[in-house]
Design an enzyme around this catalytic site. Structure first.
Site, PDB file in Angstrom:
ATOM      1  N   ASP A 173     -67.631  24.425 -37.460  1.00 52.05           N
ATOM      2  CA  ASP A 173     -66.590  23.756 -36.684  1.00 52.05           C
ATOM      3  C   ASP A 173     -67.068  22.332 -36.372  1.00 52.05           C
ATOM      4  O   ASP A 173     -68.182  22.140 -35.879  1.00 52.05           O
ATOM      5  CB  ASP A 173     -66.340  24.537 -35.395  1.00 52.05           C
ATOM      6  CG  ASP A 173     -65.105  24.045 -34.661  1.00 52.05           C
ATOM      7  OD1 ASP A 173     -64.043  24.665 -34.825  1.00 52.05           O
ATOM      8  OD2 ASP A 173     -65.214  23.045 -33.930  1.00 52.05           O
ATOM      9  N   HIS A 210     -54.633  10.610 -35.470  1.00 57.67           N
ATOM     10  CA  HIS A 210     -54.675  11.765 -36.369  1.00 57.67           C
ATOM     11  C   HIS A 210     -54.982  11.375 -37.807  1.00 57.67           C
ATOM     12  O   HIS A 210     -55.546  12.188 -38.558  1.00 57.67           O
ATOM     13  CB  HIS A 210     -53.351  12.537 -36.295  1.00 57.67           C
ATOM     14  CG  HIS A 210     -53.195  13.304 -35.011  1.00 57.67           C
ATOM     15  ND1 HIS A 210     -53.743  14.548 -34.820  1.00 57.67           N
ATOM     16  CD2 HIS A 210     -52.579  12.976 -33.840  1.00 57.67           C
ATOM     17  CE1 HIS A 210     -53.469  14.968 -33.601  1.00 57.67           C
ATOM     18  NE2 HIS A 210     -52.756  14.040 -32.979  1.00 57.67           N
ATOM     19  N   ASP A 216     -57.747  13.165 -40.104  1.00 52.01           N
ATOM     20  CA  ASP A 216     -57.543  13.651 -41.473  1.00 52.01           C
ATOM     21  C   ASP A 216     -58.639  13.144 -42.410  1.00 52.01           C
ATOM     22  O   ASP A 216     -59.108  13.884 -43.290  1.00 52.01           O
ATOM     23  CB  ASP A 216     -56.178  13.198 -42.002  1.00 52.01           C
ATOM     24  CG  ASP A 216     -55.024  13.965 -41.363  1.00 52.01           C
ATOM     25  OD1 ASP A 216     -55.295  14.975 -40.671  1.00 52.01           O
ATOM     26  OD2 ASP A 216     -53.862  13.553 -41.549  1.00 52.01           O
ATOM     27  N   ASP A 258     -71.487  27.407 -56.369  1.00 55.70           N
ATOM     28  CA  ASP A 258     -72.127  28.723 -56.262  1.00 55.70           C
ATOM     29  C   ASP A 258     -71.478  29.666 -55.265  1.00 55.70           C
ATOM     30  O   ASP A 258     -71.643  30.891 -55.373  1.00 55.70           O
ATOM     31  CB  ASP A 258     -73.602  28.548 -55.871  1.00 55.70           C
ATOM     32  CG  ASP A 258     -74.358  27.671 -56.857  1.00 55.70           C
ATOM     33  OD1 ASP A 258     -74.385  28.030 -58.040  1.00 55.70           O
ATOM     34  OD2 ASP A 258     -74.907  26.638 -56.430  1.00 55.70           O
ATOM     35  N   GLU A 308     -60.156  22.300 -37.626  1.00 55.21           N
ATOM     36  CA  GLU A 308     -61.421  21.685 -38.040  1.00 55.21           C
ATOM     37  C   GLU A 308     -62.471  22.731 -38.369  1.00 55.21           C
ATOM     38  O   GLU A 308     -63.668  22.464 -38.364  1.00 55.21           O
ATOM     39  CB  GLU A 308     -61.936  20.753 -36.935  1.00 55.21           C
ATOM     40  CG  GLU A 308     -62.332  21.431 -35.648  1.00 55.21           C
ATOM     41  CD  GLU A 308     -61.188  21.602 -34.654  1.00 55.21           C
ATOM     42  OE1 GLU A 308     -61.475  21.679 -33.448  1.00 55.21           O
ATOM     43  OE2 GLU A 308     -60.013  21.656 -35.081  1.00 55.21           O
TER      44      GLU A 308
END
Length: 415
Positions: free
Chosen positions: A294, A307, A311, A328, A337
């Site tokens: 997070d 915003h 982004d 992998d 987020e």
């Protein structure tokens, strides 16, 4: 990306302007000539030409003389003509041109632009030609090469299946009906046992005049059918339509499975892929490793910089995730987020080291937005356990992520 040159040979100034616009819009650099003499004067540029758009009739070359001249100098050509009689058409198609287009409607110019775009990317499209006749095989291969496809060949159904194992990303298979041991219809059945019509297209071809063959091919898994000798225009149209059908489905699948902003897999796809694996491993008492991440103080980024800046941070984080894990491991944006990495059966210590290296790179990353330099950190929770459901392993990783947040953020917590 380097812009490639396209020669436009056209004596009509209004059409020349249209062509220049279309060529530029398709991502090429237009080079122009209004007469045959001007074409010859550009001979020094021929090695740097991607292709040429050639007007059939020029003031000093009224009978298509510019076409063989450019082709003989290894410049692939798309012919444009205002004459639509059969004689002119046959004359043009006797040359190894990429295509010919009649200037009869606005749609012709839309088609030209689309053709240029496809020619630029067709080298990424793999096509397999299957025919026991060397001459037939090479002829079709030559036709496909004119349109820049990446072409593979096989002389039998058995060899075709081997090519399929080597190149599972083939988009189109063109197969003859009449072959020894395994004919084209049997080959269709074999292919369809491994790949659906949504994944790979098949065009059947036959020299037999039997009308029921079309139905037989379609019922046995082919997408389309051609009778030999076929019309070149029909051949190219069917090849293009069948490849675009597969590409359209690929695009739909990608849009359904990926996050629109970051390009990472979305929550739904991540759950669909990982859940069965977790259940299977629980039955075998095998541990799985899951990391939840997070971005720290993300709300303050949105509040302070807007915003759009948020982004950009998300996209930069996703790019870093792709660079570290996508080859992998399975990575996804699961909301806001928050990101999740399925680290398969990677051990706890190895996972901790891997994720901490990522955390440090995230800490050192900066994003320039609207004249502002923005830096962010990330908190990570890792679990290495065996659970009977995906929800169970997610809850454990989420609890560890919460602990990382409560412990001051920008830290990796492992169970």
């Amino acid at each position: 990306m380097k812009k490639l040159n396209v020669l436009i040979v056209e004596d009509s100034k209004p059409i020349l302007q249209i062509h220049k616009h279309l060529v530029t819009k398709a991502g090429f650099n237009p080079v122009t000539a209004e007469t045959f003499a001007e074409v010859k004067a550009l001979e020094h540029m021929f090695p740097d030409l991607f292709c040429a758009i050639i007007d059939y009739s020029l003031p000093d070359a009224p009978n298509g003389e510019a076409i063989p001249y450019l082709l003989d100098h290894n410049v692939p050509g798309v012919v444009m003509t205002g004459m639509i009689d059969d004689k002119t058409r046959d004359t043009i198609l006797n040359f190894p041109v990429i295509d010919y287009i009649t200037k009869e409607s606005k749609q012709a110019y839309t088609y030209l632009q689309h053709l240029l775009v496809k020619l630029r990317v067709n080298h990424l499209i793999k096509v397999l030609v299957v025919d026991d006749s060397v001459s037939a095989r090479e002829y079709i291969k030559h036709l496909l090469k004119r349109h820049n496809y990446d072409v593979y060949v096989a002389s039998s159904g058995e060899e075709a299946m081997k090519q399929l194992e080597l190149h599972p990303d083939l988009k189109l298979i063109i197969t003859d009906k009449e072959m020894p041991n395994m004919d084209g219809i049997e080959l269709c059945n074999k292919i369809r046992s491994k790949y659906s019509k949504d994944e790979m297209s098949i065009i059947g071809i036959s020299g037999q005049g039997n009308q029921s063959l079309t139905a037989k091919f379609i019922k046995n898994g082919a997408n389309d059918f051609l009778t030999k000798p076929f019309c070149l225009e029909e051949f190219y149209c069917k090849v293009l339509q069948n490849i675009e059908f597969i590409e359209s489905l690929d695009t739909i699948r990608k849009q359904a499975n990926t996050d629109y902003l970051t390009g990472l897999y979305n929550r739904r796809y991540f759950f669909e892929q990982v859940s069965p694996e977790i259940v299977k491993r629980f039955d075998g008492s095998t541990n799985s490793t899951l990391a939840m991440m997070d971005i720290d103080h993300f709300k303050s980024v949105n509040d302070t910089y807007g915003h759009d800046a948020g982004d950009e941070i998300l996209k930069a984080t996703a790019l870093l995730i792709q660079q570290h894990f996508s080859a992998d491991y399975l990575a996804a944006r699961i909301g806001g987020e928050e990101f999740c990495i399925f680290l398969d059966t990677l051990g706890r210590d190895e996972a901790t080291l891997l994720m901490d290296n990522f955390r440090q790179e995230m800490e050192n990353m900066s994003v320039e937005v609207g004249g502002n330099t923005i830096k962010c950190t990330i908190s990570i929770g890792i679990t290495h356990c065996c659970e009977k459901s995906f929800d169970g392993i997610m809850i454990k990783a989420d609890e560890l992520l919460y602990e990382a947040k409560e412990s001051g953020r920008n830290i990796v917590i492992t169970d």
